[in-house]
Design an enzyme around this catalytic site. Structure first.
Site, mmCIF file in Angstrom:
data_model
loop_
_atom_site.group_PDB
_atom_site.id
_atom_site.type_symbol
_atom_site.label_atom_id
_atom_site.label_comp_id
_atom_site.label_asym_id
_atom_site.label_seq_id
_atom_site.Cartn_x
_atom_site.Cartn_y
_atom_site.Cartn_z
ATOM 1 N N ARG A 4 -9.505 -5.176 1.983
ATOM 2 C CA ARG A 4 -10.473 -4.112 1.659
ATOM 3 C C ARG A 4 -11.753 -4.732 1.095
ATOM 4 O O ARG A 4 -12.848 -4.331 1.435
ATOM 5 C CB ARG A 4 -9.862 -3.135 0.659
ATOM 6 C CG ARG A 4 -9.098 -1.982 1.296
ATOM 7 C CD ARG A 4 -8.025 -2.427 2.295
ATOM 8 N NE ARG A 4 -7.254 -1.314 2.801
ATOM 9 C CZ ARG A 4 -6.116 -0.875 2.250
ATOM 10 N NH1 ARG A 4 -5.590 -1.495 1.200
ATOM 11 N NH2 ARG A 4 -5.481 0.156 2.768
ATOM 12 N N TRP A 54 7.422 0.696 -3.369
ATOM 13 C CA TRP A 54 6.113 1.075 -3.938
ATOM 14 C C TRP A 54 5.993 2.563 -4.216
ATOM 15 O O TRP A 54 5.254 2.969 -5.099
ATOM 16 C CB TRP A 54 4.975 0.598 -3.036
ATOM 17 C CG TRP A 54 4.730 1.383 -1.777
ATOM 18 C CD1 TRP A 54 5.384 1.239 -0.598
ATOM 19 C CD2 TRP A 54 3.738 2.393 -1.558
ATOM 20 N NE1 TRP A 54 4.872 2.097 0.342
ATOM 21 C CE2 TRP A 54 3.855 2.820 -0.218
ATOM 22 C CE3 TRP A 54 2.748 2.972 -2.367
ATOM 23 C CZ2 TRP A 54 3.039 3.807 0.341
ATOM 24 C CZ3 TRP A 54 1.932 3.964 -1.822
ATOM 25 C CH2 TRP A 54 2.084 4.368 -0.479
ATOM 26 N N TRP A 87 -4.883 -3.413 -5.230
ATOM 27 C CA TRP A 87 -5.572 -2.981 -4.009
ATOM 28 C C TRP A 87 -7.051 -2.918 -4.322
ATOM 29 O O TRP A 87 -7.441 -2.476 -5.411
ATOM 30 C CB TRP A 87 -5.022 -1.618 -3.567
ATOM 31 C CG TRP A 87 -3.546 -1.670 -3.322
ATOM 32 C CD1 TRP A 87 -2.556 -1.249 -4.162
ATOM 33 C CD2 TRP A 87 -2.888 -2.211 -2.162
ATOM 34 N NE1 TRP A 87 -1.330 -1.486 -3.597
ATOM 35 C CE2 TRP A 87 -1.498 -2.071 -2.359
ATOM 36 C CE3 TRP A 87 -3.339 -2.785 -0.984
ATOM 37 C CZ2 TRP A 87 -0.552 -2.494 -1.433
ATOM 38 C CZ3 TRP A 87 -2.407 -3.208 -0.052
ATOM 39 C CH2 TRP A 87 -1.029 -3.068 -0.287
ATOM 40 N N THR A 88 -7.883 -3.335 -3.364
ATOM 41 C CA THR A 88 -9.271 -3.601 -3.748
ATOM 42 C C THR A 88 -10.315 -2.660 -3.140
ATOM 43 O O THR A 88 -11.477 -3.018 -3.054
ATOM 44 C CB THR A 88 -9.643 -5.052 -3.382
ATOM 45 O OG1 THR A 88 -9.441 -5.226 -1.967
ATOM 46 C CG2 THR A 88 -8.829 -6.059 -4.151
ATOM 47 N N GLU A 89 -9.893 -1.454 -2.742
ATOM 48 C CA GLU A 89 -10.925 -0.528 -2.263
ATOM 49 C C GLU A 89 -12.048 -0.391 -3.299
ATOM 50 O O GLU A 89 -13.221 -0.253 -2.945
ATOM 51 C CB GLU A 89 -10.331 0.871 -2.018
ATOM 52 C CG GLU A 89 -9.402 0.970 -0.820
ATOM 53 C CD GLU A 89 -7.945 0.783 -1.194
ATOM 54 O OE1 GLU A 89 -7.653 0.078 -2.190
ATOM 55 O OE2 GLU A 89 -7.087 1.344 -0.489
ATOM 56 N N ASP A 116 4.036 0.104 5.977
ATOM 57 C CA ASP A 116 3.712 1.300 5.199
ATOM 58 C C ASP A 116 2.755 2.205 5.957
ATOM 59 O O ASP A 116 2.023 1.772 6.838
ATOM 60 C CB ASP A 116 3.072 0.902 3.856
ATOM 61 C CG ASP A 116 1.809 0.066 4.051
ATOM 62 O OD1 ASP A 116 1.800 -0.776 4.974
ATOM 63 O OD2 ASP A 116 0.841 0.257 3.298
ATOM 64 N N GLU A 117 2.768 3.451 5.589
ATOM 65 C CA GLU A 117 1.744 4.425 5.965
ATOM 66 C C GLU A 117 1.346 4.309 7.444
ATOM 67 O O GLU A 117 0.179 4.105 7.756
ATOM 68 C CB GLU A 117 0.517 4.251 5.067
ATOM 69 C CG GLU A 117 0.841 4.522 3.611
ATOM 70 C CD GLU A 117 -0.356 4.325 2.683
ATOM 71 O OE1 GLU A 117 -0.503 5.139 1.768
ATOM 72 O OE2 GLU A 117 -1.114 3.359 2.856
ATOM 73 N N ASP A 149 -4.726 -1.268 -9.647
ATOM 74 C CA ASP A 149 -6.012 -0.656 -9.284
ATOM 75 C C ASP A 149 -6.146 0.705 -9.967
ATOM 76 O O ASP A 149 -7.251 1.223 -10.104
ATOM 77 C CB ASP A 149 -6.168 -0.517 -7.758
ATOM 78 C CG ASP A 149 -4.952 0.100 -7.079
ATOM 79 O OD1 ASP A 149 -3.819 -0.219 -7.493
ATOM 80 O OD2 ASP A 149 -5.140 0.906 -6.146
ATOM 81 N N ASP A 198 -5.711 -5.491 7.301
ATOM 82 C CA ASP A 198 -5.654 -4.031 7.129
ATOM 83 C C ASP A 198 -6.701 -3.421 8.040
ATOM 84 O O ASP A 198 -7.372 -4.147 8.791
ATOM 85 C CB ASP A 198 -5.867 -3.643 5.652
ATOM 86 C CG ASP A 198 -5.069 -2.399 5.283
ATOM 87 O OD1 ASP A 198 -5.277 -1.358 5.924
ATOM 88 O OD2 ASP A 198 -4.227 -2.462 4.369
ATOM 89 N N HIS A 251 -2.092 0.429 9.552
ATOM 90 C CA HIS A 251 -3.082 -0.405 8.853
ATOM 91 C C HIS A 251 -3.569 -1.532 9.756
ATOM 92 O O HIS A 251 -3.703 -2.676 9.319
ATOM 93 C CB HIS A 251 -2.483 -0.959 7.552
ATOM 94 C CG HIS A 251 -2.350 0.079 6.472
ATOM 95 N ND1 HIS A 251 -3.423 0.584 5.781
ATOM 96 C CD2 HIS A 251 -1.270 0.737 5.991
ATOM 97 C CE1 HIS A 251 -3.011 1.498 4.908
ATOM 98 N NE2 HIS A 251 -1.695 1.617 5.019
HETATM 99 C C1 ACM Z 1 0.896 0.795 -0.145
HETATM 100 O O1 ACM Z 1 0.414 0.984 -1.257
HETATM 101 N N1 ACM Z 1 0.472 1.467 0.897
HETATM 102 C C2 ACM Z 1 1.946 -0.178 0.051
#
Ligand code: ACM
Length: 580
Positions: A141, A416, A496-498, A307-308, A443, A170, A241
């Site tokens: 990110r 997570w 996480w670095t958004e 994930d996601e 974060d 990602d 991702h």
């Molecule tokens: C995650 O935070 N999507 C692993």
């Protein structure tokens, strides 16, 4: 002595201190050469002393195989200091304790004039609670230059953390050079602009952002980490991702559903519908990427995300539906399972282990006694001639060499979305790294006030992190002799670095909470969070700020963010409920 993380056993001795001086030498015991080199490099820089092995040794390094590899003893008195490690890793941890005993100036890179280098007389016996004490750094990110990653490794080592989980790919950026597929970085390593704050803020910076690590950069990072007893676990996030990869190679996406050639590297934050397709060619492409990943990263574990991954494109894609039918799968969740298990097996065949986010449990992860899958033909993604006679790789190994049933999966799970995934995985016999977002996503904001920069997620104060217990009652109360709980091999804090543009922002969100996390991961704290000595930690943390200052870490001050650490007017996405 205000040590962080607190050692298991600590005794102050009624003897005078030892004073390091220009004549102090290091006695290098058998097998301790590399640890001695590091000790001389770090303490030599801070003190200006040579710490010459030829001098009369007053710092002794030794190994004692009766100790666990990461365990150590530190004995000091007027005659000198003795560091004993179970292995080199234990000596590395002993060195960090010695730096803390010497005082904050020992964490600087050059001597302060007039410092007295005294080590009080103590006996310390220490060993970690968990074998995996990790921190995730999302370099996708926002890219962190190599020098910042090396600096982060110094910070991890100073806190006796031993895994750097490097989130390399990602939607918003691909950060690892892959020689065979150069467009991954030519196209995938940068984006045209970034969202500033969360979606509701509706702000963009209109400034290109990017960067990537060459394979040599990553080899350097891995070696630097290994010298500090840290394993670097690479993450290639699949099958969701993945928009940066699809922007580079549109044929990786669901071309029968969307015009993937029109996709760029994503300039938004959030969950993205553009996921990999499930063709043989894509499996081959990923294998080719992973072959290079394995050459760079020696770690047992390789993280493949999982994930996601929204299933809308697979639902709409005739090709994905045909795959489901061909494989006799029930639905798209099972399709994702099949995809992940393909790489679970592929990694296992190479002596590695897959680790993924807890979504990999959906659709089933247990691979016990499962019939073998048909091999994937390998001609599609690479038109170049293959080396005649070279052993076939991946699933194209000849049928007769394949076992009739797959071995039981040794895949592990990063839990997570709370504890639940980890509990289910541990009960099913899978190893687990606990990193529930409600507790150790660093974060997330560290105070409720208006001043927190780009406030996202739950409020997780320093005290909250200190009271985080990785083993939930659902595991400890089981009547199984501790078998399931033993599958929790570790604990991890994720960054996480958004909302972190650079290393200064990472410092602010990581510290001091990563110090509290390190104590949770290392020390033998009461398992009942309410029984933890928060006041005692807070007192030690006050001393620890001086260490962080010496290291040059721009942590969050207990009084709140400095004016330049605020981001006035930039909206985050706070979650107002207290985590369960
Ligand atoms: C995650 O935070 N999507 C692993």
């Amino acid at each position: 002595m205000d040590l962080i993380p607190a050692p298991r056993r600590f005794r102050a001795l009624p003897e005078p201190a030892f004073t390091l001086g220009p004549d102090t030498g290091v006695r290098v015991g058998p097998g301790t050469g590399r640890a001695a080199r590091r000790l001389r490099a770090e303490l030599g820089a801070a003190t200006g002393f040579d710490l010459d092995p030829a001098s009369d040794g007053r710092i002794e390094l030794a190994l004692d195989p009766a100790l666990g590899a990461e365990a150590y003893r530190l004995e000091s008195g007027p005659d000198g200091i003795r560091l004993t490690g179970g292995a080199e890793a234990g000596l590395g941890h002993a060195l960090q304790t010695l730096r803390q005993l010497l005082g904050p100036a020992a964490l600087r890179r050059a001597p302060l004039p007039g410092t007295r280098w005294e080590v009080p007389a103590v006996r310390i016996e220490d060993a970690p609670r968990f074998g995996w004490r990790g921190a995730l750094l999302d370099v996708s990110r926002h890219f962190l230059p190599k020098a910042d990653v090396l600096r982060f490794l110094d910070q991890l080592a100073a806190h006796k953390l031993n895994v750097l989980h490097l989130h390399l790919t990602d939607d918003q950026g691909w950060r690892i050079e892959i020689r065979r597929h150069p467009r991954l970085t030519e196209v995938g390593a940068w984006r045209e602009r970034s969202m500033v704050g969360f979606r509701a803020a509706d702000r963009r910076d209109d400034r290109p952002h990017g960067g990537y690590y060459t394979q040599d950069d990553l080899r350097e990072i891995v070696a630097y980490a290994a010298e500090r007893q840290i394993a670097v676990v690479p993450e290639i996030d699949l099958p969701g991702h993945a928009q940066a990869a699809i922007a580079a190679y549109p044929e990786l996406g669901n071309t029968d559903v969307v015009d993937t050639a029109a996709l760029g590297v994503w300039t938004d934050w959030g969950v993205n519908p553009n996921v990999l397709n499930v063709s043989d060619a894509t499996l081959c492409f990923v294998e080719e990427v992973l072959e290079e990943v394995l050459e760079i990263f020696p770690s047992t574990f390789v993280h493949l995300g999982g994930d996601e991954c929204p299933k809308d494109q697979w639902k709409a894609s005739p090709a994905a539906q045909a795959r489901i039918k061909e494989l006799g799968l029930a639905d798209e969740d099972e399709l994702q399972s099949w995809f992940i298990r393909h790489f679970d097996r592929w990694l296992a065949e190479r002596g590695r282990r897959l680790i993924g986010w807890d979504e990999i449990l959906e659709g089933g992860l247990a691979i016990a006694a499962e019939p073998k899958a048909a091999p994937v033909p390998r001609e599609t993604s690479d038109k170049r001639p293959r080396n005649e006679g070279a052993p076939e790789r991946g699933t194209s190994a000849p049928d007769r060499e394949q076992p009739e049933v797959r071995p039981r999966s040794r895949a592990a799970v990063s839990s997570w979305r709370g504890y639940a995934g980890g509990v289910a995985a541990a009960k099913a016999g899978h190893d687990v790294v606990m990193c529930p977002e409600q507790h150790v996503y660093l974060d997330h904001r560290q105070a409720a006030g208006e001043d927190e920069p780009i406030p996202v997620g739950y409020v997780r104060t320093l005290e909250d992190v200190y009271r985080f217990e990785p083993l939930p009652p659902e595991l400890t109360a089981l009547d199984d002799g501790g078998a399931a709980a033993a599958h929790v091999i570790g604990v991890q804090a994720n960054l996480w670095t958004e909302f972190m543009d650079d290393a200064r922002d990472v410092d602010y969100r990581a510290f001091p909470r990563l110090a509290a996390f390190a104590e949770v991961a290392w020390s033998d704290l009461p398992r009942d969070p309410a029984a933890r000595d928060w006041a005692g930690f807070e007192r030690r943390a006050a001393a620890h700020y001086a260490r962080l200052d010496a290291l040059g870490v721009e942590y969050r001050h207990p009084a709140g963010p400095r004016p330049w650490q605020r981001r006035p007017g930039v909206l985050g996405r706070p979650i107002d409920a207290r985590p369960e």
